[in-house]
Write a protein that holds these residues in place. Sequence first.
Motif, PDB file in Angstrom:
ATOM      1  N   VAL A 112       0.843  -1.210   0.000  1.00 46.48           N
ATOM      2  CA  VAL A 112       0.000   0.000   0.000  1.00 46.48           C
ATOM      3  C   VAL A 112       0.872   1.253   0.000  1.00 46.48           C
ATOM      4  CG1 VAL A 112      -1.650   1.352   1.352  1.00 46.48           C
ATOM      5  CG2 VAL A 112      -1.984  -1.101   1.092  1.00 46.48           C
ATOM      6  N   PHE A 113       1.890   1.275   0.826  1.00 43.72           N
ATOM      7  CA  PHE A 113       2.756   2.458   0.897  1.00 43.72           C
ATOM      8  C   PHE A 113       3.536   2.656  -0.403  1.00 43.72           C
ATOM      9  CE2 PHE A 113       2.768   1.664   5.692  1.00 43.72           C
ATOM     10  CZ  PHE A 113       1.674   2.490   5.880  1.00 43.72           C
ATOM     11  N   ASP A 114       3.928   1.566  -1.032  1.00 41.54           N
ATOM     12  CA  ASP A 114       4.607   1.685  -2.328  1.00 41.54           C
ATOM     13  C   ASP A 114       3.686   2.301  -3.370  1.00 41.54           C
ATOM     14  OD1 ASP A 114       6.994   0.653  -1.424  1.00 41.54           O
ATOM     15  OD2 ASP A 114       6.648  -1.381  -2.203  1.00 41.54           O
ATOM     16  N   VAL A 115       2.435   1.841  -3.400  1.00 47.32           N
ATOM     17  CA  VAL A 115       1.463   2.382  -4.351  1.00 47.32           C
ATOM     18  C   VAL A 115       1.212   3.855  -4.055  1.00 47.32           C
ATOM     19  CG1 VAL A 115      -0.971   2.277  -5.054  1.00 47.32           C
ATOM     20  CG2 VAL A 115       0.373   0.179  -4.857  1.00 47.32           C
ATOM     21  N   MET A 116       1.102   4.190  -2.779  1.00 48.94           N
ATOM     22  CA  MET A 116       0.870   5.592  -2.417  1.00 48.94           C
ATOM     23  C   MET A 116       2.050   6.458  -2.842  1.00 48.94           C
ATOM     24  SD  MET A 116      -0.932   5.193   1.317  1.00 48.94           S
ATOM     25  CE  MET A 116      -0.882   6.928   1.688  1.00 48.94           C
ATOM     26  N   ALA A 117       3.260   5.942  -2.693  1.00 47.61           N
ATOM     27  CA  ALA A 117       4.439   6.716  -3.066  1.00 47.61           C
ATOM     28  C   ALA A 117       4.506   6.911  -4.579  1.00 47.61           C
ATOM     29  CB  ALA A 117       5.698   6.016  -2.579  1.00 47.61           C
ATOM     30  N   LEU A 118       4.142   5.882  -5.338  1.00 45.66           N
ATOM     31  CA  LEU A 118       4.217   5.974  -6.797  1.00 45.66           C
ATOM     32  C   LEU A 118       3.084   6.794  -7.397  1.00 45.66           C
ATOM     33  CD1 LEU A 118       5.274   2.318  -7.681  1.00 45.66           C
ATOM     34  CD2 LEU A 118       6.702   4.375  -7.735  1.00 45.66           C
ATOM     35  N   SER A 119       1.907   6.741  -6.790  1.00 44.01           N
ATOM     36  CA  SER A 119       0.747   7.419  -7.378  1.00 44.01           C
ATOM     37  C   SER A 119       0.324   8.644  -6.585  1.00 44.01           C
ATOM     38  CB  SER A 119      -0.429   6.454  -7.474  1.00 44.01           C
ATOM     39  OG  SER A 119      -0.869   6.095  -6.181  1.00 44.01           O
ATOM     40  N   SER A 120       1.123   9.063  -5.643  1.00 50.04           N
ATOM     41  CA  SER A 120       0.813  10.216  -4.794  1.00 50.04           C
ATOM     42  C   SER A 120      -0.505  10.027  -4.053  1.00 50.04           C
ATOM     43  CB  SER A 120       0.773  11.513  -5.603  1.00 50.04           C
ATOM     44  OG  SER A 120       2.013  11.722  -6.233  1.00 50.04           O
ATOM     45  N   GLY A 121      -0.861   8.773  -3.792  1.00 47.35           N
ATOM     46  CA  GLY A 121      -2.064   8.481  -3.014  1.00 47.35           C
ATOM     47  C   GLY A 121      -3.348   8.613  -3.783  1.00 47.35           C
ATOM     48  N   SER A 122      -3.288   8.709  -5.113  1.00 51.48           N
ATOM     49  CA  SER A 122      -4.515   8.946  -5.878  1.00 51.48           C
ATOM     50  C   SER A 122      -5.086   7.683  -6.514  1.00 51.48           C
ATOM     51  CB  SER A 122      -4.237   9.984  -6.980  1.00 51.48           C
ATOM     52  OG  SER A 122      -3.237   9.477  -7.861  1.00 51.48           O
ATOM     53  N   ASP A 123      -4.401   6.552  -6.454  1.00 45.74           N
ATOM     54  CA  ASP A 123      -4.898   5.325  -7.083  1.00 45.74           C
ATOM     55  C   ASP A 123      -5.532   4.425  -6.021  1.00 45.74           C
ATOM     56  OD1 ASP A 123      -5.441   3.244  -8.744  1.00 45.74           O
ATOM     57  OD2 ASP A 123      -3.355   2.831  -9.304  1.00 45.74           O
ATOM     58  N   ALA A 124      -6.821   4.658  -5.783  1.00 48.13           N
ATOM     59  CA  ALA A 124      -7.526   3.925  -4.730  1.00 48.13           C
ATOM     60  C   ALA A 124      -7.642   2.443  -5.056  1.00 48.13           C
ATOM     61  CB  ALA A 124      -8.909   4.529  -4.513  1.00 48.13           C
ATOM     62  N   GLN A 125      -7.796   2.096  -6.327  1.00 53.04           N
ATOM     63  CA  GLN A 125      -7.935   0.691  -6.699  1.00 53.04           C
ATOM     64  C   GLN A 125      -6.646  -0.072  -6.416  1.00 53.04           C
ATOM     65  OE1 GLN A 125      -9.014   0.031 -10.766  1.00 53.04           O
ATOM     66  NE2 GLN A 125      -9.411  -2.136 -10.442  1.00 53.04           N
ATOM     67  N   ALA A 126      -5.521   0.495  -6.712  1.00 57.78           N
ATOM     68  CA  ALA A 126      -4.246  -0.166  -6.438  1.00 57.78           C
ATOM     69  C   ALA A 126      -4.009  -0.272  -4.934  1.00 57.78           C
ATOM     70  CB  ALA A 126      -3.104   0.598  -7.100  1.00 57.78           C
ATOM     71  N   MET A 127      -4.426   0.764  -4.199  1.00 57.49           N
ATOM     72  CA  MET A 127      -4.270   0.713  -2.738  1.00 57.49           C
ATOM     73  C   MET A 127      -5.162  -0.370  -2.142  1.00 57.49           C
ATOM     74  SD  MET A 127      -3.637   4.673  -1.513  1.00 57.49           S
ATOM     75  CE  MET A 127      -5.272   4.830  -0.999  1.00 57.49           C
ATOM     76  N   SER A 128      -6.348  -0.574  -2.700  1.00 61.41           N
ATOM     77  CA  SER A 128      -7.234  -1.595  -2.153  1.00 61.41           C
ATOM     78  C   SER A 128      -6.647  -2.987  -2.343  1.00 61.41           C
ATOM     79  CB  SER A 128      -8.624  -1.513  -2.782  1.00 61.41           C
ATOM     80  OG  SER A 128      -8.567  -1.888  -4.153  1.00 61.41           O
ATOM     81  N   GLY A 129      -5.877  -3.214  -3.409  1.00 61.58           N
ATOM     82  CA  GLY A 129      -5.189  -4.488  -3.588  1.00 61.58           C
ATOM     83  C   GLY A 129      -4.183  -4.732  -2.475  1.00 61.58           C
ATOM     84  N   GLY A 130      -3.483  -3.683  -2.071  1.00 59.86           N
ATOM     85  CA  GLY A 130      -2.526  -3.802  -0.967  1.00 59.86           C
ATOM     86  C   GLY A 130      -3.219  -4.042   0.359  1.00 59.86           C
ATOM     87  N   VAL A 131      -4.373  -3.381   0.549  1.00 53.29           N
ATOM     88  CA  VAL A 131      -5.137  -3.593   1.779  1.00 53.29           C
ATOM     89  C   VAL A 131      -5.649  -5.031   1.822  1.00 53.29           C
ATOM     90  CG1 VAL A 131      -7.228  -2.927   3.034  1.00 53.29           C
ATOM     91  CG2 VAL A 131      -5.744  -1.175   2.052  1.00 53.29           C
ATOM     92  N   SER A 132      -6.048  -5.560   0.674  1.00 51.09           N
ATOM     93  CA  SER A 132      -6.474  -6.954   0.599  1.00 51.09           C
ATOM     94  C   SER A 132      -5.319  -7.875   0.972  1.00 51.09           C
ATOM     95  CB  SER A 132      -6.969  -7.269  -0.814  1.00 51.09           C
ATOM     96  OG  SER A 132      -7.269  -8.629  -0.928  1.00 51.09           O
TER      97      SER A 132
END
Length: 174
Positions: A112-132
């Motif tokens: 999740v933190f990697d996705v947030m760093a790469l997308s500036s926290g704007s890609d909710a779908q990618a973050m939800s994969g990390g939360v899963s």
Amino acid sequence: MLADLMNFLDRGGPVLVVIMIATFIMWALILERMFYFNFGHKAVADRALQRWEDWKQKSADQRSTRWSEWVRDKLVSEVRQQAEQNVSLTKAMVALAPLLGLLGTVTGMVTVFDVMALSSGSDAQAMSGGVSRATIPTMAGMVASLSGIIFTSSMDRTVSRRVQSVADQLEIDR
């Protein structure tokens, strides 16, 4: 069905596979003990009782009460050792499951933190994969541990009851 399992394992991340393997090992150990108590313990107990009867048949001048107590303790200890075989390893596997779930949580949160760093926290779908990936291993570790706890506590009672039964049958003539 296999596709669903593979999808579940993929959503949970690599730690979920480790949890699955550890759970299979834990259940193999539990089933081994169940088979032992249903099919093998009677032979071990009967062998100890027969050895005790053989000891008691010796003439009175060859055995003393102290020796009889030592022989009895040895026989009970042998029965206990057979009854408790793999119980500690099973308990270790029960304790390992939630720790592996926690490891899955940490690795999922790193995703999740990697996705947030790469997308500036704007890609909710990618973050939800990390939360899963963070929550599925936690759930799997807890379910595995809870199922194992039920059987290990029952196993402890069975070990105590069966060993005490043999100990009660090995009476010392005083």
